[in-house]
Design a protein around this motif. Sequence first.
Motif, mmCIF file in Angstrom:
data_model
loop_
_atom_site.group_PDB
_atom_site.id
_atom_site.type_symbol
_atom_site.label_atom_id
_atom_site.label_comp_id
_atom_site.label_asym_id
_atom_site.label_seq_id
_atom_site.Cartn_x
_atom_site.Cartn_y
_atom_site.Cartn_z
ATOM 1 N N ARG A 1 0.857 -1.182 0.000
ATOM 2 C CA ARG A 1 0.000 0.000 0.000
ATOM 3 C C ARG A 1 0.897 1.237 0.000
ATOM 4 N N VAL A 2 0.396 2.298 -0.618
ATOM 5 C CA VAL A 2 1.183 3.510 -0.796
ATOM 6 C C VAL A 2 0.227 4.692 -0.846
ATOM 7 N N ASP A 3 0.718 5.846 -0.485
ATOM 8 C CA ASP A 3 -0.102 7.046 -0.563
ATOM 9 C C ASP A 3 -0.444 7.337 -2.023
ATOM 10 N N ALA A 4 -1.686 7.664 -2.271
ATOM 11 C CA ALA A 4 -2.134 7.914 -3.641
ATOM 12 C C ALA A 4 -1.357 9.044 -4.305
ATOM 13 N N SER A 5 -0.841 9.981 -3.516
ATOM 14 C CA SER A 5 -0.098 11.102 -4.093
ATOM 15 C C SER A 5 1.205 10.659 -4.742
ATOM 16 N N ALA A 6 1.745 9.487 -4.363
ATOM 17 C CA ALA A 6 2.967 8.981 -4.980
ATOM 18 C C ALA A 6 2.699 8.364 -6.345
ATOM 19 N N VAL A 7 1.459 7.944 -6.577
ATOM 20 C CA VAL A 7 1.091 7.271 -7.822
ATOM 21 C C VAL A 7 0.494 8.236 -8.838
ATOM 22 N N ALA A 8 -0.256 9.218 -8.375
ATOM 23 C CA ALA A 8 -1.013 10.104 -9.269
ATOM 24 C C ALA A 8 -0.166 10.723 -10.383
ATOM 25 N N PRO A 9 1.071 11.209 -10.133
ATOM 26 C CA PRO A 9 1.838 11.835 -11.216
ATOM 27 C C PRO A 9 2.264 10.870 -12.322
ATOM 28 N N ASP B 1 -6.984 4.402 -8.080
ATOM 29 C CA ASP B 1 -8.107 3.696 -7.470
ATOM 30 C C ASP B 1 -7.676 3.351 -6.045
ATOM 31 N N THR B 2 -8.554 3.514 -5.101
ATOM 32 C CA THR B 2 -8.166 3.463 -3.695
ATOM 33 C C THR B 2 -8.969 2.440 -2.917
ATOM 34 N N MET B 3 -8.295 1.847 -1.948
ATOM 35 C CA MET B 3 -8.953 0.951 -1.005
ATOM 36 C C MET B 3 -8.042 0.770 0.196
ATOM 37 N N ALA B 4 -8.625 0.805 1.378
ATOM 38 C CA ALA B 4 -7.870 0.594 2.608
ATOM 39 C C ALA B 4 -7.700 -0.900 2.869
ATOM 40 N N LEU B 5 -6.858 -1.233 3.842
ATOM 41 C CA LEU B 5 -6.621 -2.631 4.194
ATOM 42 C C LEU B 5 -7.894 -3.361 4.598
ATOM 43 N N ASP B 6 -8.836 -2.633 5.211
ATOM 44 C CA ASP B 6 -10.060 -3.280 5.667
ATOM 45 C C ASP B 6 -11.126 -3.386 4.582
ATOM 46 N N THR C 1 -12.465 -0.903 2.765
ATOM 47 C CA THR C 1 -13.272 0.295 2.565
ATOM 48 C C THR C 1 -12.544 1.267 1.649
ATOM 49 N N ASP C 2 -13.314 2.117 0.979
ATOM 50 C CA ASP C 2 -12.700 3.123 0.119
ATOM 51 C C ASP C 2 -11.985 4.151 0.996
ATOM 52 N N ASP C 3 -10.773 4.498 0.587
ATOM 53 C CA ASP C 3 -9.949 5.442 1.337
ATOM 54 C C ASP C 3 -9.194 6.265 0.309
ATOM 55 N N ASP C 4 -9.547 7.530 0.177
ATOM 56 C CA ASP C 4 -8.981 8.356 -0.879
ATOM 57 C C ASP C 4 -7.471 8.491 -0.809
ATOM 58 N N ALA C 5 -6.864 8.176 0.331
ATOM 59 C CA ALA C 5 -5.424 8.364 0.482
ATOM 60 C C ALA C 5 -4.614 7.115 0.172
ATOM 61 N N THR C 6 -5.240 5.939 0.117
ATOM 62 C CA THR C 6 -4.512 4.675 0.039
ATOM 63 C C THR C 6 -4.734 3.977 -1.295
ATOM 64 N N THR C 7 -3.645 3.765 -2.033
ATOM 65 C CA THR C 7 -3.715 2.950 -3.237
ATOM 66 C C THR C 7 -2.620 1.904 -3.153
ATOM 67 N N TRP C 8 -2.403 1.173 -4.228
ATOM 68 C CA TRP C 8 -1.579 -0.035 -4.165
ATOM 69 C C TRP C 8 -0.621 -0.122 -5.344
ATOM 70 N N VAL C 9 0.532 -0.720 -5.090
ATOM 71 C CA VAL C 9 1.538 -1.010 -6.113
ATOM 72 C C VAL C 9 1.731 -2.515 -6.155
ATOM 73 N N GLY C 10 1.657 -3.096 -7.339
ATOM 74 C CA GLY C 10 1.803 -4.531 -7.487
ATOM 75 C C GLY C 10 3.053 -4.905 -8.258
ATOM 76 N N LEU C 11 3.764 -5.922 -7.758
ATOM 77 C CA LEU C 11 4.857 -6.575 -8.472
ATOM 78 C C LEU C 11 4.359 -7.975 -8.788
ATOM 79 N N ILE C 12 4.184 -8.264 -10.072
ATOM 80 C CA ILE C 12 3.481 -9.478 -10.495
ATOM 81 C C ILE C 12 4.396 -10.302 -11.399
ATOM 82 N N GLY C 13 4.510 -11.584 -11.104
ATOM 83 C CA GLY C 13 5.254 -12.507 -11.964
ATOM 84 C C GLY C 13 4.366 -13.640 -12.426
#
Length: 261
Positions: free
Chosen positions: A42-50, A59-64, A66-78
Amino acid sequence: MTAGRVGGSGPVLQSVTAAAPDLTGRPWISQDWLDVVFVHWRVDASAVAPLLPAGTRPDTMALDGTDDDATTWVGLIGFRFTDTRFPPLGPLGRTGRIGDFVEVNVRVYTRDDQGRRGVVFLSLDAGKLLPTVGARVATGLPYWWANAEMRTGDGRVGYAMRRHGTHLRSMFDVQVGAEVAEPTALETFLTARWGMHVHRAGATRFWPNEHASWALHRASVVSLRDDLVGAAGLPFALTELEPDSVLYSPGVTTRFGAGRR
């Protein structure tokens, strides 16, 4: 999760659902994704937006869940590609088959002004030259040619790659655990993404896709070293942190429709 408004009285935001919407029109790309490892932070959405194309935002979602405007996600996928067909090599069917290869990608999560949820790929490293070039030409995605391999044994699945002509590497190895009987809202959010946003020729297009619902297993990281997330423009220290979600799937067969605005 129920759908909501994108903003004010604007379009309805697409629901987070494990089942794919119907794919309209003729499929444009078809491929199998096998032995898929999902590692997420999980990462702050401000780091991804640019880093996102015009017309999209994180697109945002908290760990629980719920929608959370500050929390988005970075994926490393193999994962392994098999039975892959790209348009420069012919229509869907045997003439378009180009063999098997391994891919490691970095992706983030997006929603657009029409309410469509998707992913943006910040980088995709593929272990075979021809599909790398074909995908760049056909879609405009940031594909790179790499030495890439998959490793398995003792209930573990791992991926290792090195991008040609650079020092960039990624190596991660996970222990596969029990099958997930019912994915959480967050696990569905991170895996069941029914399209990608791609910027090409001055416009952002949405490429829809469909496949069967993921068969997921929870997993744990045995080892991880990665340069790709930082090279994509995200915080370099992110992959030094313990991931917030680790999942594995035996795989799916997926089909993409043509990109549209």
